[in-house]
Design a protein around this motif. Structure first.
Motif, PDB file in Angstrom:
ATOM      1  N   HIS A  22       0.840  -1.190   0.000  1.00 38.32           N
ATOM      2  CA  HIS A  22       0.000   0.000   0.000  1.00 38.32           C
ATOM      3  C   HIS A  22       0.881   1.249   0.000  1.00 38.32           C
ATOM      4  O   HIS A  22       1.939   1.283   0.642  1.00 38.32           O
ATOM      5  CB  HIS A  22      -0.909   0.021   1.234  1.00 38.32           C
ATOM      6  CG  HIS A  22      -1.598  -1.280   1.498  1.00 38.32           C
ATOM      7  ND1 HIS A  22      -2.585  -1.774   0.688  1.00 38.32           N
ATOM      8  CD2 HIS A  22      -1.421  -2.201   2.492  1.00 38.32           C
ATOM      9  CE1 HIS A  22      -3.005  -2.937   1.168  1.00 38.32           C
ATOM     10  NE2 HIS A  22      -2.314  -3.209   2.258  1.00 38.32           N
ATOM     11  N   ASP A  33       0.453   3.981   1.528  1.00 44.24           N
ATOM     12  CA  ASP A  33       0.538   4.619   2.842  1.00 44.24           C
ATOM     13  C   ASP A  33       0.952   3.643   3.940  1.00 44.24           C
ATOM     14  O   ASP A  33       0.696   3.867   5.120  1.00 44.24           O
ATOM     15  CB  ASP A  33      -0.800   5.272   3.198  1.00 44.24           C
ATOM     16  CG  ASP A  33      -1.972   4.291   3.149  1.00 44.24           C
ATOM     17  OD1 ASP A  33      -1.809   3.173   2.600  1.00 44.24           O
ATOM     18  OD2 ASP A  33      -3.063   4.655   3.631  1.00 44.24           O
ATOM     19  N   GLU A  34       1.614   2.565   3.554  1.00 43.67           N
ATOM     20  CA  GLU A  34       2.022   1.546   4.512  1.00 43.67           C
ATOM     21  C   GLU A  34       3.199   2.022   5.353  1.00 43.67           C
ATOM     22  O   GLU A  34       4.138   2.637   4.840  1.00 43.67           O
ATOM     23  CB  GLU A  34       2.401   0.283   3.732  1.00 43.67           C
ATOM     24  CG  GLU A  34       2.725  -0.931   4.573  1.00 43.67           C
ATOM     25  CD  GLU A  34       2.916  -2.162   3.691  1.00 43.67           C
ATOM     26  OE1 GLU A  34       2.121  -2.334   2.754  1.00 43.67           O
ATOM     27  OE2 GLU A  34       3.869  -2.924   3.922  1.00 43.67           O
ATOM     28  N   ASP A  83       6.541   1.365   7.915  1.00 45.63           N
ATOM     29  CA  ASP A  83       7.623   0.390   8.017  1.00 45.63           C
ATOM     30  C   ASP A  83       7.551  -0.316   9.363  1.00 45.63           C
ATOM     31  O   ASP A  83       7.483   0.327  10.422  1.00 45.63           O
ATOM     32  CB  ASP A  83       8.977   1.089   7.877  1.00 45.63           C
ATOM     33  CG  ASP A  83       9.206   1.630   6.480  1.00 45.63           C
ATOM     34  OD1 ASP A  83       8.701   1.008   5.521  1.00 45.63           O
ATOM     35  OD2 ASP A  83       9.884   2.662   6.341  1.00 45.63           O
ATOM     36  N   THR A 129      -3.136  -8.616   4.185  1.00 42.28           N
ATOM     37  CA  THR A 129      -2.963  -7.299   3.565  1.00 42.28           C
ATOM     38  C   THR A 129      -3.219  -6.149   4.530  1.00 42.28           C
ATOM     39  O   THR A 129      -3.021  -4.991   4.159  1.00 42.28           O
ATOM     40  CB  THR A 129      -3.919  -7.155   2.375  1.00 42.28           C
ATOM     41  OG1 THR A 129      -5.278  -7.239   2.831  1.00 42.28           O
ATOM     42  CG2 THR A 129      -3.675  -8.242   1.338  1.00 42.28           C
ATOM     43  N   ASN A 151      -2.434  -6.379   8.286  1.00 44.33           N
ATOM     44  CA  ASN A 151      -1.528  -6.365   9.427  1.00 44.33           C
ATOM     45  C   ASN A 151      -0.207  -7.062   9.115  1.00 44.33           C
ATOM     46  O   ASN A 151      -0.164  -8.016   8.325  1.00 44.33           O
ATOM     47  CB  ASN A 151      -2.155  -7.095  10.625  1.00 44.33           C
ATOM     48  CG  ASN A 151      -3.425  -6.448  11.114  1.00 44.33           C
ATOM     49  OD1 ASN A 151      -3.389  -5.403  11.745  1.00 44.33           O
ATOM     50  ND2 ASN A 151      -4.559  -7.074  10.836  1.00 44.33           N
ATOM     51  N   LEU A 206      -0.848  -2.150   9.112  1.00 40.68           N
ATOM     52  CA  LEU A 206       0.068  -1.562   8.138  1.00 40.68           C
ATOM     53  C   LEU A 206      -0.324  -0.137   7.777  1.00 40.68           C
ATOM     54  O   LEU A 206       0.519   0.660   7.393  1.00 40.68           O
ATOM     55  CB  LEU A 206       0.088  -2.422   6.874  1.00 40.68           C
ATOM     56  CG  LEU A 206       0.641  -3.835   7.036  1.00 40.68           C
ATOM     57  CD1 LEU A 206       0.349  -4.657   5.792  1.00 40.68           C
ATOM     58  CD2 LEU A 206       2.139  -3.799   7.323  1.00 40.68           C
ATOM     59  N   THR A 207      -1.617   0.156   7.863  1.00 37.90           N
ATOM     60  CA  THR A 207      -2.130   1.481   7.520  1.00 37.90           C
ATOM     61  C   THR A 207      -3.157   1.902   8.573  1.00 37.90           C
ATOM     62  O   THR A 207      -3.623   1.087   9.380  1.00 37.90           O
ATOM     63  CB  THR A 207      -2.803   1.489   6.139  1.00 37.90           C
ATOM     64  OG1 THR A 207      -4.012   0.724   6.200  1.00 37.90           O
ATOM     65  CG2 THR A 207      -1.889   0.907   5.062  1.00 37.90           C
TER      66      THR A 207
END
Length: 294
Positions: free
Chosen positions: A2, A4-5, A7, A37, A39, A54-55
């Protein structure tokens, strides 16, 4: 995966654990290979897992889990996640995060199942048990609405795939999708659905279903949502067993097939270069739903 993911790595997870849950600070941390997709997932010692969104969109799952997991668990025939602790944003990580009990098992893979009929029965038992949970006060499922709500996105995905080098029969996909749209809609009261029964959200042992994961899309809606394992996992003979056991009519089956196809069509252009698990499953679903096998 993504734009906007954030790190995330093992060092970050270790710092978060040390800062907020020092009683677990000495436990080893290891990232789990996952097709998820939403976490990043880490094993924490032998009995826990850490899930980190992640987002920003993944944070709402924590609120969902806090309210509903313990209510659903007693009604279901297999294990589901159990929330142990909630972490706070810290150390440069901007979101809330969670710690769950580890559930043993393996993730099934499409095309690799042998003697899948027992798994088909287990999946049907889970789906029907979830449908029997009382709907009063339940949230609306993320994918629980009419198929027509997905029409524009599905047609756009078909056109996107026409422009790629995917071995893809766009006309067959469009015909299958339009047949699903033409099926009578769900007209009874909404029922509980998981709404994301992808293989990566299932755990099996010795060919039997042991757990279902990631309920963040769950709620009430059209029960056809939970027919998607018929095409994303089960081979044709087991698919027929699942259909017989799950107890829904032909219209629901047609909508379920369309739902599985729509998900795959939308996933493949998005994940084809970034998530090999999801993209491989999407290709499998497109083949199975467009092959004319009921």
């Amino acid at each position: 995966m993504h734009d906007d993911e954030v790190d995330i790595d093992a060092d970050l997870v270790e710092r978060l654990i040390r800062g907020q849950f020092p009683e677990w600070a000495d436990l080893p941390v290891r990232r789990l290979d996952s097709g998820g997709t939403v976490n990043a997932i880490y094993r924490l010692g032998g009995t826990l897992t850490v899930r980190l969104p992640l987002t920003a969109g993944g944070v709402k799952a924590l609120r969902w889990e806090r309210r509903w997991l313990d209510r659903l668990a007693p009604a279901l025939p297999v294990a589901i996640p159990s929330l142990v602790a909630e972490g706070r944003p810290a150390g440069g990580y901007p979101f809330a995060w969670s710690v769950h009990r580890w559930i043993p098992g393996e993730t099934p893979v499409e095309g690799r199942l042998t003697e899948a009929e027992p798994l088909a029965r287990d999946l049907a038992a889970f789906v029907t048990a979830l449908r029997r949970v009382g709907a009063a006060g339940a949230p609306t499922a993320h994918r629980g609405g009419p198929l027509a709500d997905l029409d524009a996105a599905t047609r756009d995905a078909i056109e996107d795939l026409r422009r790629t080098d995917e071995p893809f029969d766009a006309d067959a996909a469009l015909a299958t999708w339009e047949a699903a749209l033409a099926a009578p809609p769900w007209s009874d009261a909404p029922q509980w659905v998981h709404a994301d029964l992808m293989p990566s959200n299932l755990l099996v042992a010795r060919g039997r279903l042991t757990a279902v994961l990631d309920f963040s899309t769950g709620g009430v809606g059209d029960p056809a949502c939970d027919l998607i394992p018929a095409w994303n996992l089960l081979p044709a003979p087991a698919r027929r067993v699942f259909r017989d056991e799950v107890g829904l009519d032909d219209a629901a089956w047609t909508r379920g097939r369309g739902r599985a196809l729509s998900m795959a069509l939308i996933q493949l252009p998005y994940y084809r270069a970034t998530n090999h698990v999801i993209s491989a499953n999407a290709r499998h679903v497109i083949r199975e739903t467009c092959a004319g096998i009921p």
